[in-house]
Scaffold this motif. Structure first.
Motif, short mmCIF file in Angstrom:
data_model
loop_
_atom_site.label_atom_id
_atom_site.label_comp_id
_atom_site.label_asym_id
_atom_site.label_seq_id
_atom_site.Cartn_x
_atom_site.Cartn_y
_atom_site.Cartn_z
N GLU A 97 31.40 47.97 103.05
CA GLU A 97 32.16 47.53 104.22
C GLU A 97 31.60 48.18 105.48
O GLU A 97 31.24 49.37 105.48
N ILE A 98 31.52 47.38 106.55
CA ILE A 98 31.19 47.89 107.87
C ILE A 98 32.22 47.34 108.84
O ILE A 98 32.39 46.12 108.94
N HIS A 106 31.54 52.07 104.63
CA HIS A 106 31.78 52.42 103.23
C HIS A 106 30.57 52.01 102.41
O HIS A 106 30.14 50.85 102.44
N LEU A 107 29.99 52.96 101.67
CA LEU A 107 28.82 52.74 100.84
C LEU A 107 29.10 53.14 99.41
O LEU A 107 30.03 53.91 99.15
N ILE A 120 30.73 56.69 99.37
CA ILE A 120 30.45 57.46 100.58
C ILE A 120 31.14 56.76 101.74
O ILE A 120 30.92 55.57 101.98
N GLU A 121 31.98 57.49 102.46
CA GLU A 121 32.68 56.93 103.62
C GLU A 121 32.28 57.69 104.88
O GLU A 121 32.20 58.92 104.87
N LEU A 122 32.06 56.94 105.95
CA LEU A 122 31.68 57.51 107.24
C LEU A 122 32.64 56.99 108.30
O LEU A 122 32.94 55.79 108.35
N SER A 123 33.12 57.88 109.14
CA SER A 123 34.01 57.50 110.22
C SER A 123 33.49 58.05 111.55
O SER A 123 33.23 59.26 111.67
N LYS A 134 32.89 61.60 103.77
CA LYS A 134 33.58 61.84 102.51
C LYS A 134 32.77 61.22 101.38
O LYS A 134 32.29 60.09 101.50
N ALA A 135 32.59 61.96 100.29
CA ALA A 135 31.87 61.46 99.11
C ALA A 135 32.73 61.71 97.89
O ALA A 135 33.14 62.85 97.63
#
Length: 202
Positions: A97-98, A106-107, A120-123, A134-135
Motif C-alpha cells: 500500500e502507498i 506498507h511493504l 515494513i511500515e513507514l510513516s 515499524k517492522a
C-alpha cells in the motif's frame, strides 16, 4: 534453551516454532495504521512478537530510531516511492500500500521462517523531519540466546536488520546516527570476565 530437561539445538527450536506458526501464514493478522487527519500513527508492536518500532513507547529490545528526512517531507516521500518501486521490480520488496495523502507506505519482505513474510511500515508525518518505521514478523520465532556481533542488540535482530536495509534503500539515516557513531560506547556482556579478542579494535 532447555526444554523437558534436555538441551535442544537452537536450529530445532526455530523449526518447531515455525511449524507451530505456519497455520497463520494463510491469513496473517496485520495491524492496521490509524489515520489522524493528515497523519498516520503506527500501532504499537504486538505483545510477544518479533517486532521493532520507532515509537518512543517501545522497550529497548524493540526500539528502533526513526529516520531523518534530509530534504522536505513531500520530496522524501516521492523519492521513497520511486526507489521502492525500482526494488519491487526486482522482487526485493513487495509494495502492499502507498497512501500519499497521509504519507504512509506498507511493504512486505521475506521473513526469517522459510516462506514467511515481515511487514515494513513507514510513516512520513506532515510537517515533520522524521520517518517513523515499524517492522513486524508474521511468524514469531524465539530470539537467539545471545548476541555476539558488535553493535547488535539482542532482541528482534532480524527485523532490525530488515528495517535498516529499507532505510539504506531510501538513503535516509537514523536520527541518532551521529550520536551512536561519535558518543556511544559498546561493551560486551558475558557471564565471565574473558576479553573478546579484537572487539574494541577499530
Amino acid at each position: 534453551y532447555i526444554l523437558l530437561e534436555k538441551m535442544i539445538p537452537y536450529s530445532k527450536v526455530l523449526a518447531i516454532a515455525a511449524a507451530v506458526s505456519a497455520t497463520f501464514l494463510s491469513s496473517p493478522e496485520v495491524s492496521l495504521s490509524e489515520e489522524h487527519g493528515t497523519a498516520i500513527r503506527l500501532p504499537a508492536c504486538p505483545a510477544e512478537s518479533n517486532c521493532v518500532s520507532s515509537s518512543f513507547n517501545e522497550p529497548p529490545n524493540r526500539y528502533l530510531s526513526p529516520l531523518k528526512i534530509v530534504n522536505d517531507r513531500d520530496e522524501s516521500f516521492r523519492r521513497a516511492v520511486r526507489d521502492l518501486n525500482i526494488r519491487a521490480s526486482s522482487n526485493e520488496v513487495n509494495i502492499v500500500e502507498i497512501s500519499p495523502s497521509v504519507g504512509y507506505i506498507h511493504l512486505t519482505v521475506p521473513g526469517t521462517s522459510p516462506g514467511s513474510l515481515d511487514d515494513i511500515e513507514l510513516s512520513f508525518p506532515e510537517g515533520g523531519e522524521i520517518v517513523n518505521v515499524k517492522a513486524t514478523a508474521r511468524v514469531t520465532l524465539p530470539p537467539p540466546p545471545f548476541c555476539i556481533k558488535k553493535n547488535c542488540i539482542n532482541g528482534n535482530m532480524d527485523q532490525r536488520i530488515r528495517a535498516e536495509k529499507i532505510a539504506n534503500i531510501l538513503g535516509l539515516p537514523p536520527v541518532d546516527d551521529s550520536a551512536m557513531r561519535e558518543q556511544a560506547k559498546w561493551t560486551p556482556i558475558f557471564f565471565n570476565s574473558d576479553v573478546v579478542p579484537g572487539f574494541d579494535e577499530d
